[in-house]
Write a protein that holds these residues in place. Structure first.
Motif, PDB file in Angstrom:
ATOM      1  N   PRO A 189      37.600  26.227  40.600  1.00  0.00           N
ATOM      2  CA  PRO A 189      37.268  26.052  39.190  1.00  0.00           C
ATOM      3  C   PRO A 189      35.816  26.470  38.951  1.00  0.00           C
ATOM      4  CG  PRO A 189      38.492  24.170  39.986  1.00  0.00           C
ATOM      5  CD  PRO A 189      38.185  25.008  41.182  1.00  0.00           C
ATOM      6  N   GLY A 190      35.579  27.197  37.885  1.00  0.00           N
ATOM      7  CA  GLY A 190      34.234  27.684  37.587  1.00  0.00           C
ATOM      8  C   GLY A 190      34.016  29.120  38.041  1.00  0.00           C
ATOM      9  N   ASP A 191      34.882  29.607  38.955  1.00  0.00           N
ATOM     10  CA  ASP A 191      34.770  31.007  39.401  1.00  0.00           C
ATOM     11  C   ASP A 191      34.908  31.981  38.235  1.00  0.00           C
ATOM     12  OD1 ASP A 191      34.521  30.357  42.049  1.00  0.00           O
ATOM     13  OD2 ASP A 191      36.449  31.208  42.693  1.00  0.00           O
ATOM     14  N   VAL A 192      34.142  33.024  38.298  1.00  0.00           N
ATOM     15  CA  VAL A 192      34.365  34.166  37.411  1.00  0.00           C
ATOM     16  C   VAL A 192      35.629  34.888  37.872  1.00  0.00           C
ATOM     17  CG1 VAL A 192      33.480  36.477  36.852  1.00  0.00           C
ATOM     18  CG2 VAL A 192      31.931  34.492  36.837  1.00  0.00           C
ATOM     19  N   ILE A 193      36.475  35.309  36.927  1.00  0.00           N
ATOM     20  CA  ILE A 193      37.598  36.196  37.248  1.00  0.00           C
ATOM     21  C   ILE A 193      37.187  37.605  36.871  1.00  0.00           C
ATOM     22  CG2 ILE A 193      40.016  36.753  36.803  1.00  0.00           C
ATOM     23  CD1 ILE A 193      40.383  33.844  35.846  1.00  0.00           C
ATOM     24  N   ALA A 194      37.250  38.514  37.843  1.00  0.00           N
ATOM     25  CA  ALA A 194      36.837  39.890  37.559  1.00  0.00           C
ATOM     26  C   ALA A 194      37.885  40.870  38.074  1.00  0.00           C
ATOM     27  CB  ALA A 194      35.485  40.171  38.221  1.00  0.00           C
ATOM     28  N   VAL A 195      37.936  42.040  37.469  1.00  0.00           N
ATOM     29  CA  VAL A 195      38.836  43.094  37.944  1.00  0.00           C
ATOM     30  C   VAL A 195      38.051  44.386  38.135  1.00  0.00           C
ATOM     31  CG1 VAL A 195      40.984  42.221  36.942  1.00  0.00           C
ATOM     32  CG2 VAL A 195      39.521  43.723  35.576  1.00  0.00           C
ATOM     33  N   THR A 196      38.498  45.168  39.112  1.00  0.00           N
ATOM     34  CA  THR A 196      37.927  46.505  39.296  1.00  0.00           C
ATOM     35  C   THR A 196      38.658  47.463  38.349  1.00  0.00           C
ATOM     36  OG1 THR A 196      39.512  47.056  41.050  1.00  0.00           O
ATOM     37  CG2 THR A 196      37.441  46.048  41.734  1.00  0.00           C
ATOM     38  N   GLY A 197      38.024  48.542  37.977  1.00  0.00           N
ATOM     39  CA  GLY A 197      38.660  49.609  37.192  1.00  0.00           C
ATOM     40  C   GLY A 197      39.211  49.164  35.847  1.00  0.00           C
TER      41      GLY A 197
END
Lengths: 329, 329
Positions: free
Chosen positions: B160-168
């Motif tokens: 919990p609290g993590d950033v969710i990120a995606v490449t491209g």
């Protein structure tokens, strides 16, 4: 050009030329062209890897194959390739392509069967993939194992003068399949039906030979049939062979089946695939040592020669032995 | 019970129960249920293994897929699973099921493509198997690689609290597929068509993060589509998520394609599968560090929450995000 014009092995030759002999990889010890590939890991041990598939309508028919047996066999045929390389299997990945007519229970039975076969030979199913096809059903299994450095068994190191020997019986699986296709009473043919539905990879032979320092020169597992697999081995080793037709080990149920269907029992023994026994070549001295331990479970069927011909001897006659085993294309 | 009653993941649950959580194997570090399996070798290094299949009529259509691209993609989708585990691929086995309509040149082109993809990511094709099906054509590839002990990236460790990120970008592959299906002029959509036919596993991202000690908490590759893959990750990690719909990275060609077919571009971005980008969760600090290196090639799209809900935020509204990505059954 159609694939049937050049056959499976013609196609593999061309693929090999695209990939390069070692694919440019210095860790690869044995690539395309044997029962399995061998790869040296950074720490000096060797991994062994193989993949094989069973597709509905080609390798099995659900009319006479139960799902547990299918699971057993799909695993066993891969394990057999590892045995033929003199290795020990470690883990397996299972890839399924399924169609609509299969139930959950069918698939779970398949997994029960393949787990049984894996566990019997100390292999763990560690993962896989499930996809839906249009109307296909196939089971593809990859097995990875280990073998000590430079201790693997190749197809390409048979020597003139070597004894050619096979484990178990020849033609049992094919005879068992005929019985199943004819909806015969299974009770009278239980041995050969068992050999067809649940073949047993010959780790018992490999392990015993290791233990008693019985050195094997070349080895291949009998998947396509003796006449074809012997040809693969001879070609890879650049040798010839003489097979003594009168010495082929044939199970009584196989004889009974060939009588019933008025077939020549030697066609079963020479060309019938899927026995998953081992065909080995070794010195006479090593053969005698092995024979002491395996008794009737190991049979000398011929000798490696320095020519290129593969001959079948019966009585005083010698005729060329044509490869009539299983071909896909 | 039909498979469609319980779906692919219901079936996998039941299979897992048959095989046992670790299949009884103490060397198995991560079995069924992640992008790949992890297996500790006797000498303390770790092997990583994965298998994936592409079947004609399900995963590709020869009307708009050339054989070299098919080879590239069949290899790349497996390599992507290795990338998603934070590993490096080493070798691959190729299993083909072929039908009569395929020519030798088709198959050689397939191998040219898969060799290109393998070589680009330091992988060697070491073997395989070719069988004939009734009318099937499928390519199944197994990839084995390495990962340092305890350095693999799981689905199950998002916090919990993590950033969710995606490449491209998101949805490019699906948009590219729509363009191909509509026989559009390829010139105006070359980027997204390329993303569909020749996806690129994101080792560049993984390698850079390793090099600069950017720690990733959880990782999965986007094969089924964001809405489905995020659900897999959240379920495995027992967390929830909020996705900011206004921040989804979408390529201009994807917008153009969705306009042309009067589709909602967010459906492409949320549910379109086969992008083979990485979805990662990491601390804000690590995200900022990664952002410095990857600039526009990495996008924060949301945050991991302690609930179980997966929500989509757009403006001031929040709605549940349904999993509408690819399912087989």
């Amino acid at each position: 050009m159609q694939i049937s014009d050049i056959g499976e092995f013609g196609l593999i030759d061309k693929i090999q030329r695209i990939l390069g002999s070692r694919g440019g990889d210095r860790q690869l010890r044995l690539g395309i062209g044997d029962d399995a590939a061998i790869f040296e890991t950074p720490k000096g041990s060797c991994s062994i890897a193989t993949v094989d598939t069973m597709a509905e309508g080609v390798h099995f028919d659900l009319a006479y194959t139960d799902f547990q047996s299918l699971g057993w066999k799909a695993m066993a045929i891969n394990l057999s390739d590892v045995a033929a390389m003199g290795g020990r299997p470690k883990w397996a990945l299972v890839n399924l392509i399924l169609h609509d007519k299969l139930s959950v229970e069918n698939i779970l039975d398949l997994y029960r069967g393949l787990k049984k076969s894996a566990r019997r030979f100390d292999t763990t199913v560690i993962g896989g993939n499930i996809a839906k096809g249009r109307s296909e059903f196939s089971v593809t299994i990859t097995v990875v194992g280990e073998v000590k450095k430079n201790r693997w068994l190749k197809r390409s190191s048979a020597k003139p003068g070597d004894v050619i020997a096979v484990t178990g019986h020849l033609g049992s699986s094919h005879a068992g399949l005929q019985v199943l296709k004819h909806h015969e009473n299974r009770r009278f043919f239980s041995h050969i039906i068992g050999r067809h539905l649940r073949p047993v990879p010959r780790f018992d032979f490999i392990d015993r030979c290791r233990k008693h320092q019985i050195s094997i020169n070349a080895c291949i597992d009998l998947s396509d049939g003796l006449s074809s697999d012997l040809r693969h081995l001879c070609r890879a080793s650049r040798v010839g062979a003489v097979i003594n037709g009168d010495h082929l080990p044939i199970h009584p149920e196989t004889r009974k089946a060939s009588d019933r269907y008025t077939k020549n029992v030697y066609d079963y023994a020479l060309d019938g695939g899927e026995d998953y026994e081992l065909l080995v070549t070794l010195s006479r001295q090593n053969f005698e040592k092995a024979k002491y331990f395996f008794k009737k479970r190991l049979t000398m069927i011929g000798e490696i020669t320095s020519g290129k011909k593969i001959l079948l001897r019966s009585g005083h006659k010698e005729i060329p032995l044509a490869a009539r085993g299983y071909t896909h294309f």
